[in-house]
Design an enzyme around this catalytic site. Structure first.
Site, PDB file in Angstrom:
ATOM      1  N   THR A 125       0.821  -1.209   0.000  1.00 12.82           N
ATOM      2  CA  THR A 125       0.000   0.000   0.000  1.00 12.82           C
ATOM      3  C   THR A 125       0.858   1.263   0.000  1.00 12.82           C
ATOM      4  O   THR A 125       1.966   1.260   0.556  1.00 12.82           O
ATOM      5  CB  THR A 125      -0.925   0.009   1.239  1.00 12.82           C
ATOM      6  OG1 THR A 125      -1.498   1.314   1.395  1.00 12.82           O
ATOM      7  CG2 THR A 125      -0.164  -0.309   2.523  1.00 12.82           C
ATOM      8  N   ASP A 126       0.303   2.332  -0.575  1.00 13.94           N
ATOM      9  CA  ASP A 126       1.011   3.622  -0.533  1.00 13.94           C
ATOM     10  C   ASP A 126       1.059   4.194   0.882  1.00 13.94           C
ATOM     11  O   ASP A 126       1.795   5.144   1.150  1.00 13.94           O
ATOM     12  CB  ASP A 126       0.352   4.635  -1.490  1.00 13.94           C
ATOM     13  CG  ASP A 126      -1.085   4.992  -1.116  1.00 13.94           C
ATOM     14  OD1 ASP A 126      -1.658   4.338  -0.225  1.00 13.94           O
ATOM     15  OD2 ASP A 126      -1.631   5.946  -1.711  1.00 13.94           O
ATOM     16  N   GLU A 127       0.251   3.616   1.800  1.00 13.83           N
ATOM     17  CA  GLU A 127       0.217   4.160   3.161  1.00 13.83           C
ATOM     18  C   GLU A 127       1.552   3.975   3.892  1.00 13.83           C
ATOM     19  O   GLU A 127       1.789   4.607   4.917  1.00 13.83           O
ATOM     20  CB  GLU A 127      -0.937   3.544   3.961  1.00 13.83           C
ATOM     21  CG  GLU A 127      -2.273   3.837   3.299  1.00 13.83           C
ATOM     22  CD  GLU A 127      -3.493   3.581   4.174  1.00 13.83           C
ATOM     23  OE1 GLU A 127      -3.395   3.659   5.401  1.00 13.83           O
ATOM     24  OE2 GLU A 127      -4.558   3.300   3.591  1.00 13.83           O
ATOM     25  N   TYR A 153      -1.838  -0.285  11.044  1.00 13.35           N
ATOM     26  CA  TYR A 153      -2.020  -0.961   9.750  1.00 13.35           C
ATOM     27  C   TYR A 153      -0.835  -0.697   8.837  1.00 13.35           C
ATOM     28  O   TYR A 153      -0.200  -1.630   8.323  1.00 13.35           O
ATOM     29  CB  TYR A 153      -3.327  -0.491   9.086  1.00 13.35           C
ATOM     30  CG  TYR A 153      -3.394  -0.804   7.607  1.00 13.35           C
ATOM     31  CD1 TYR A 153      -3.473  -2.117   7.150  1.00 13.35           C
ATOM     32  CD2 TYR A 153      -3.361   0.223   6.644  1.00 13.35           C
ATOM     33  CE1 TYR A 153      -3.515  -2.405   5.788  1.00 13.35           C
ATOM     34  CE2 TYR A 153      -3.406  -0.054   5.291  1.00 13.35           C
ATOM     35  CZ  TYR A 153      -3.481  -1.360   4.863  1.00 13.35           C
ATOM     36  OH  TYR A 153      -3.517  -1.645   3.524  1.00 13.35           O
ATOM     37  N   LYS A 157       2.133  -3.235   7.316  1.00 15.54           N
ATOM     38  CA  LYS A 157       2.366  -3.449   5.882  1.00 15.54           C
ATOM     39  C   LYS A 157       3.800  -3.083   5.496  1.00 15.54           C
ATOM     40  O   LYS A 157       4.415  -3.732   4.643  1.00 15.54           O
ATOM     41  CB  LYS A 157       1.375  -2.612   5.061  1.00 15.54           C
ATOM     42  CG  LYS A 157      -0.078  -3.051   5.148  1.00 15.54           C
ATOM     43  CD  LYS A 157      -0.349  -4.416   4.544  1.00 15.54           C
ATOM     44  CE  LYS A 157      -0.227  -4.404   3.039  1.00 15.54           C
ATOM     45  NZ  LYS A 157      -0.565  -5.754   2.471  1.00 15.54           N
ATOM     46  N   PRO A 208     -21.136   9.770   7.818  1.00 15.98           N
ATOM     47  CA  PRO A 208     -20.144  10.294   8.765  1.00 15.98           C
ATOM     48  C   PRO A 208     -18.813  10.639   8.098  1.00 15.98           C
ATOM     49  O   PRO A 208     -18.026   9.761   7.752  1.00 15.98           O
ATOM     50  CB  PRO A 208     -19.955   9.121   9.743  1.00 15.98           C
ATOM     51  CG  PRO A 208     -20.247   7.899   8.932  1.00 15.98           C
ATOM     52  CD  PRO A 208     -21.261   8.303   7.900  1.00 15.98           C
TER      53      PRO A 208
END
Ligand code: NAD
Ligand code: TYD
Length: 339
Positions: A125-127, A153, A157, A208
């Site tokens: 992931t780019d996160e 998270y 990763k 939300p």
């Protein structure tokens, strides 16, 4: 050729199973998935009818089960989607993220090493790059951006990515990694932004939005992610990382308004709620390496992708309504419990 797809009962893995079966009908696809809350066998209903497809329920962190599977299948390629994937859950309870995302990846690396698997592809992931400021639209994540994680998270990763690269360097394993921006499309679990907003808006429920809705994500239609993974897993250079994204940056508020417009629902459904702790401000990807080296291009832009996605949730209400009722989790027991 046999490909093992871990996490194939989830959102992107499920779409990837169909991508493989459609584009490589001569190849065998084996899905290995533990069916956590995020895994849904209904997603694989059509695949189950294909003789070249096999589903095996199991946990990637369960060494014995994984080695047994590889002894039976002797795969040529492994693509690892299996993960705990929701940032908000990782803030509530980080432990399982470390077990599945890190230890599970280690088990897969060990088994690939033992059986001499020709390619191990890690879906990342780019996160892992952290976030970018909102006032610098000129900045993008490249493969050389330092790892700088924000949530349990993304930290799990990033750890998995580093482990995969270490197995390449130390043991010479033939690995590739892709790091993709936010995906959306069919079979997306309705806890993530886009499917949550679509399904709630359809029922006229409040939507939300965290904070002021100004955080930016770079949205990629899931089929485009699948084509990129396939290209890298088959043709990417061993030991390399490739970013995936196609410059579809939107604030969360823009995304929610686009969904409301598509559904012809009022913006009064939007409700601003307390922000997520450590909330990443902006993700934006530079995928020129993938485009230049392998010729990848995304096919679906955001407006078309949102239209297709809204239509899919309108046409497949039983899929997500069963999830919201929790009944999809009985599906495996009903279908397989007595076999
Ligand atoms: P998802 O949560 O929808 O699916 C995950 C799947 O993995 C589920 O079917 C689940 O049952 C399975 N799984 C979980 N733990 C397992 C275990 N221990 N053993 C076997 N199977 C297990 O996730 P997703 O959104 O499809 O993401 C797939 C991968 O892509 C993840 O690795 C994620 O980090 C990565 N990714 C996701 C996005 C996104 O926008 N969703 C973007 C970039 C990368
Ligand atoms: P999400 O789909 O959880 O993906 P990620 O956090 O991995 O990017 O969230 C996408 C964006 O939407 C993120 O900035 C958080 C925001 N968000 C909301 O505003 N409301 C929500 O109910 C959810 C689930 C997310």
């Amino acid at each position: 050729m046999t490909m093992i797809v871990t996490g194939g009962a989830g959102f992107i893995g499920g779409n990837f199973v169909y991508y493989q079966l459609q584009n490589f009908p001569q190849d065998r696809v084996v899905c290995f998935d533990n069916l956590t809350y995020a895994g849904n066998l209904k997603t694989l209903d059509e695949a189950m009818k294909n003789d070249n497809f096999r589903f095996v329920k199991g946990n990637i962190a369960d060494r014995e089960a994984v080695f047994q599977l590889f002894e039976e299948e002797k795969p040529d390629i492994v693509v690892n989607f299996a993960a705990e994937s929701h940032v908000d859950r990782s803030i509530e309870d980080p432990g399982i993220f470390l077990t599945t995302n890190i230890m599970g990846t280690q088990v897969l690396m060990d088994v690939c090493r033992k059986y001499g698997v020709g390619r191990f592809h890690q879906v990342g992931t780019d996160e892992v790059y952290g976030d970018l400021p909102l006032d610098r639209p000129d900045l993008f994540f490249t493969e050389n951006t330092p790892i700088h994680t924000s949530s349990p998270y993304s930290a799990s990763k990033a750890a998995a990515d580093l482990l995969v690269l270490a197995y390449h360097r130390t043991f010479g394993m033939p690995v590739t990694i892709t790091r993709c921006s936010n995906n959306y499309g069919p079979f997306h679990f309705p806890e993530k932004l886009i499917p949550l907003m679509i399904t709630r808006a359809m029922g006229d429920e409040s939507l939300p939005v965290y904070g002021a809705g100004e955080n930016v994500r770079d949205w990629l239609y899931v089929e485009d992610h699948c084509s990129a993974i396939d290209l890298v897993a088959r043709k990417g250079r061993v030991g390399e990382v490739y970013n995936i994204g196609s410059h579809n940056e939107r604030t969360n508020l823009q995304v929610v308004k686009a969904i409301l417009a598509e559904l012809k629902k009022p913006e009064s459904l939007i409700c601003f709620v307390k922000d997520r702790p450590g909330h990443d401000r902006r993700y934006a990807i530079d995928s020129s390496k993938l485009q230049n080296e392998l010729g990848w291009q995304a096919k679906t832009d955001f407006d078309e992708g949102i239209r297709k996605t809204v239509r899919w949730y309108q046409d497949n209400q039983s899929w997500w309504r069963e999830i919201l009722q929790g009944s999809y989790r009985d599906y495996y027991t009903n279908m397989y419990g007595n076999r």
